[in-house]
Write a protein that holds these residues in place. Structure first.
Motif, PDB file in Angstrom:
ATOM      1  N   ARG A  62     -87.651 -43.299  70.549  1.00  0.00           N
ATOM      2  CA  ARG A  62     -86.779 -43.759  69.410  1.00  0.00           C
ATOM      3  C   ARG A  62     -87.311 -42.910  68.171  1.00  0.00           C
ATOM      4  O   ARG A  62     -86.521 -42.850  67.123  1.00  0.00           O
ATOM      5  CB  ARG A  62     -86.767 -45.076  69.233  1.00  0.00           C
ATOM      6  N   ARG A  65     -85.609 -40.048  67.407  1.00  0.00           N
ATOM      7  CA  ARG A  65     -84.207 -40.200  67.299  1.00  0.00           C
ATOM      8  C   ARG A  65     -84.034 -40.553  65.705  1.00  0.00           C
ATOM      9  O   ARG A  65     -82.931 -40.176  64.741  1.00  0.00           O
ATOM     10  CB  ARG A  65     -83.659 -41.314  67.828  1.00  0.00           C
ATOM     11  N   ILE A  72     -80.395 -35.180  67.943  1.00  0.00           N
ATOM     12  CA  ILE A  72     -80.360 -35.196  69.465  1.00  0.00           C
ATOM     13  C   ILE A  72     -79.132 -35.456  70.102  1.00  0.00           C
ATOM     14  O   ILE A  72     -78.464 -36.617  69.697  1.00  0.00           O
ATOM     15  CB  ILE A  72     -81.609 -36.214  70.198  1.00  0.00           C
TER      16      ILE A  72
END
Length: 77
Positions: A62, A65, A72
Motif C-alpha cells: 500500500r 500505491r 500502478i
C-alpha cells in the motif's frame, strides 16, 4: 533461502513487494504490475484489510500505491 511455511498467496504478495522495491530502487516511477493471482490483486486494491492474515505485506505494498509519481496498474493476466 527458505521463507518457512507460507501460502501461495503470501508468496505472490512477497514477490509483488520485492518487484516494487526493485523497480523503485532502479529509478522507475511508472510501474505496471501484472499478476495471475486475482486474489492478490483483489487484496491489494482493497483498502480495508488491516485484519487480514497478510496485513503486514499488504501494508507495505500500500505504501507504494500511495507514493507520488508511482502509478500502478493491476491487471489479472
Amino acid at each position: 533461502g527458505s521463507c518457512g511455511r507460507a501460502s501461495n498467496l503470501l508468496a505472490e504478495l512477497y514477490a509483488i513487494l520485492k518487484g516494487l522495491h526493485l523497480a523503485w530502487g532502479l529509478g522507475y516511477r511508472a510501474i505496471t504490475l501484472e499478476s495471475d493471482s486475482k486474489s492478490a490483486i483483489d487484496l491489494i486494491l482493497e483498502d480495508d484489510n488491516n485484519f487480514h492474515p497478510h496485513a503486514i505485506v499488504l501494508g507495505q505494498i500500500r505504501i507504494f500505491r500511495k507514493r507520488k509519481l508511482v502509478f500502478i496498474v493491476l491487471s489479472h493476466s
